[in-house]
Design a protein around this motif. Sequence first.
Motif, PDB file in Angstrom:
ATOM      1  N   ALA A  97      67.025   3.036 -38.510  1.00  0.00           N
ATOM      2  CA  ALA A  97      66.598   4.212 -37.157  1.00  0.00           C
ATOM      3  C   ALA A  97      68.336   5.182 -37.324  1.00  0.00           C
ATOM      4  CB  ALA A  97      66.416   3.996 -35.577  1.00  0.00           C
ATOM      5  N   GLN A  98      69.200   5.030 -38.041  1.00  0.00           N
ATOM      6  CA  GLN A  98      70.555   5.625 -37.746  1.00  0.00           C
ATOM      7  C   GLN A  98      70.407   5.886 -39.289  1.00  0.00           C
ATOM      8  OE1 GLN A  98      74.165   3.476 -38.995  1.00  0.00           O
ATOM      9  NE2 GLN A  98      75.008   4.238 -37.138  1.00  0.00           N
TER      10      GLN A  98
ATOM     11  N   VAL B  46      60.962   7.582 -35.836  1.00  0.00           N
ATOM     12  CA  VAL B  46      62.482   6.926 -35.457  1.00  0.00           C
ATOM     13  C   VAL B  46      62.845   6.335 -33.233  1.00  0.00           C
ATOM     14  CG1 VAL B  46      65.079   7.881 -34.485  1.00  0.00           C
ATOM     15  CG2 VAL B  46      63.476   8.502 -36.787  1.00  0.00           C
ATOM     16  N   LYS B  47      60.946   7.051 -33.005  1.00  0.00           N
ATOM     17  CA  LYS B  47      61.845   6.690 -31.393  1.00  0.00           C
ATOM     18  C   LYS B  47      60.777   5.178 -32.049  1.00  0.00           C
ATOM     19  CE  LYS B  47      60.964  11.376 -29.083  1.00  0.00           C
ATOM     20  NZ  LYS B  47      59.664  12.435 -28.449  1.00  0.00           N
ATOM     21  N   ALA B  48      60.617   5.067 -32.389  1.00  0.00           N
ATOM     22  CA  ALA B  48      59.433   3.842 -32.788  1.00  0.00           C
ATOM     23  C   ALA B  48      61.114   2.715 -32.785  1.00  0.00           C
ATOM     24  CB  ALA B  48      58.154   3.848 -33.219  1.00  0.00           C
ATOM     25  N   LEU B  49      61.065   3.275 -33.723  1.00  0.00           N
ATOM     26  CA  LEU B  49      62.577   1.814 -34.528  1.00  0.00           C
ATOM     27  C   LEU B  49      63.485   2.336 -33.083  1.00  0.00           C
ATOM     28  CD1 LEU B  49      62.822   3.444 -38.171  1.00  0.00           C
ATOM     29  CD2 LEU B  49      62.165   1.247 -38.017  1.00  0.00           C
ATOM     30  N   PHE B  50      64.275   2.953 -32.494  1.00  0.00           N
ATOM     31  CA  PHE B  50      65.235   3.100 -31.862  1.00  0.00           C
ATOM     32  C   PHE B  50      64.215   1.925 -30.067  1.00  0.00           C
ATOM     33  CE2 PHE B  50      66.677   5.195 -27.735  1.00  0.00           C
ATOM     34  CZ  PHE B  50      68.173   4.357 -28.425  1.00  0.00           C
ATOM     35  N   ARG B  51      63.325   2.377 -29.669  1.00  0.00           N
ATOM     36  CA  ARG B  51      62.831   1.404 -28.485  1.00  0.00           C
ATOM     37  C   ARG B  51      62.912   0.560 -28.705  1.00  0.00           C
ATOM     38  NH1 ARG B  51      59.343   7.202 -27.472  1.00  0.00           N
ATOM     39  NH2 ARG B  51      60.556   8.170 -26.326  1.00  0.00           N
ATOM     40  N   CYS B  52      61.930   0.103 -30.515  1.00  0.00           N
ATOM     41  CA  CYS B  52      62.296  -1.891 -30.845  1.00  0.00           C
ATOM     42  C   CYS B  52      63.508  -2.018 -30.492  1.00  0.00           C
ATOM     43  CB  CYS B  52      61.587  -1.691 -32.212  1.00  0.00           C
ATOM     44  SG  CYS B  52      60.023  -2.201 -31.977  1.00  0.00           S
ATOM     45  N   GLY B  53      64.694  -1.493 -30.750  1.00  0.00           N
ATOM     46  CA  GLY B  53      66.169  -1.773 -31.065  1.00  0.00           C
ATOM     47  C   GLY B  53      66.506  -2.154 -30.272  1.00  0.00           C
ATOM     48  N   GLN B  54      66.671  -1.116 -28.765  1.00  0.00           N
ATOM     49  CA  GLN B  54      66.731  -1.231 -27.390  1.00  0.00           C
ATOM     50  C   GLN B  54      65.960  -2.913 -26.690  1.00  0.00           C
ATOM     51  OE1 GLN B  54      65.304   2.903 -26.313  1.00  0.00           O
ATOM     52  NE2 GLN B  54      66.612   2.647 -25.294  1.00  0.00           N
ATOM     53  N   ALA B  55      64.705  -2.633 -26.835  1.00  0.00           N
ATOM     54  CA  ALA B  55      64.315  -3.828 -26.601  1.00  0.00           C
ATOM     55  C   ALA B  55      64.739  -4.855 -26.991  1.00  0.00           C
ATOM     56  CB  ALA B  55      62.664  -4.014 -27.221  1.00  0.00           C
TER      57      ALA B  55
END
Length: 286
Positions: free
Chosen positions: A240-241, A214-223
């Motif tokens: 991630a959701q 989830v952290k990797a997916l979320f940070r990719c989304g933020q980026a």
Amino acid sequence: MMDRLRRTAGPVFEKLAQNMQDVSGDNGVLKEVIRPGRGEKVPPDATVIDITLLGMEVSLLTMQRGEISRYLFSPNYAYGALGCPPLILPSATVLFEVELLDFLDTAESDTFCSLPLYVQSTFPVEKVCNVAATERQFGNYLFKRNRFHDAKDRYKRASSCLCRDVASEEENRQLDAARLLVYLNLGLTYLKLEHPSRTIIWCEKALAIDCKNVKALFRCGQACLEMREYERARNFLLRAQMLQPFSLDINNALKRLSSCYKDYMDQQKEMCFRMFAPQSSTSTQQ
């Protein structure tokens, strides 16, 4: 020493000094233990950050985890003949009370990282993972103090240690577990450094190890959101959701994405309107 204390610190420091231990060998640093610590003392080769006083460096090498001690530093071990006006007078003896919460011995990892890669490859996986963990923990320490460039360098050292091929499936699992933590930290650090494209590189490395992280997916989304790649951001954030539907951070990021995308589409519509709107013309008779 007593004459110097009388001149620079008065009777209070003079009284304290009578029950203190000389830890520098020349009475320049005196110590009184208030609460004993536990375990080993800080090793001489440990990395010391943000220590500008010689007396403090000498003091730390006498301490254990959890220890609280009081120190008197003579001017040569403190602020010298100039002092630090207006708070510290010239040639002043100073009193410090220090609590050592924890320390990280980086000597072993520093030595390992200085070796050529072909030599590093001869060490067992357990040793490599321990070195990488030390580098990552040091990076975490720096990250928490907003020293993102320094943290990034430590994380990259950890990543470099873990770049090796192994035949054993168990050893590969150990390396992947260590790599995953480092890749996630590098992704977050590059977000803080405002390099979102590099965040995606490192977080996609993490996703190659754990596609549901989830952290990797979320940070990719933020980026992707920072890069205005809205469809790509939506894909990462929705993935991630699905894994953490009640995460406040993920849901807030999706709300921000929706707002940014709406603003983007409004700007595009306005641009198209200006490009294709009929131009008013006037004719002038000569």
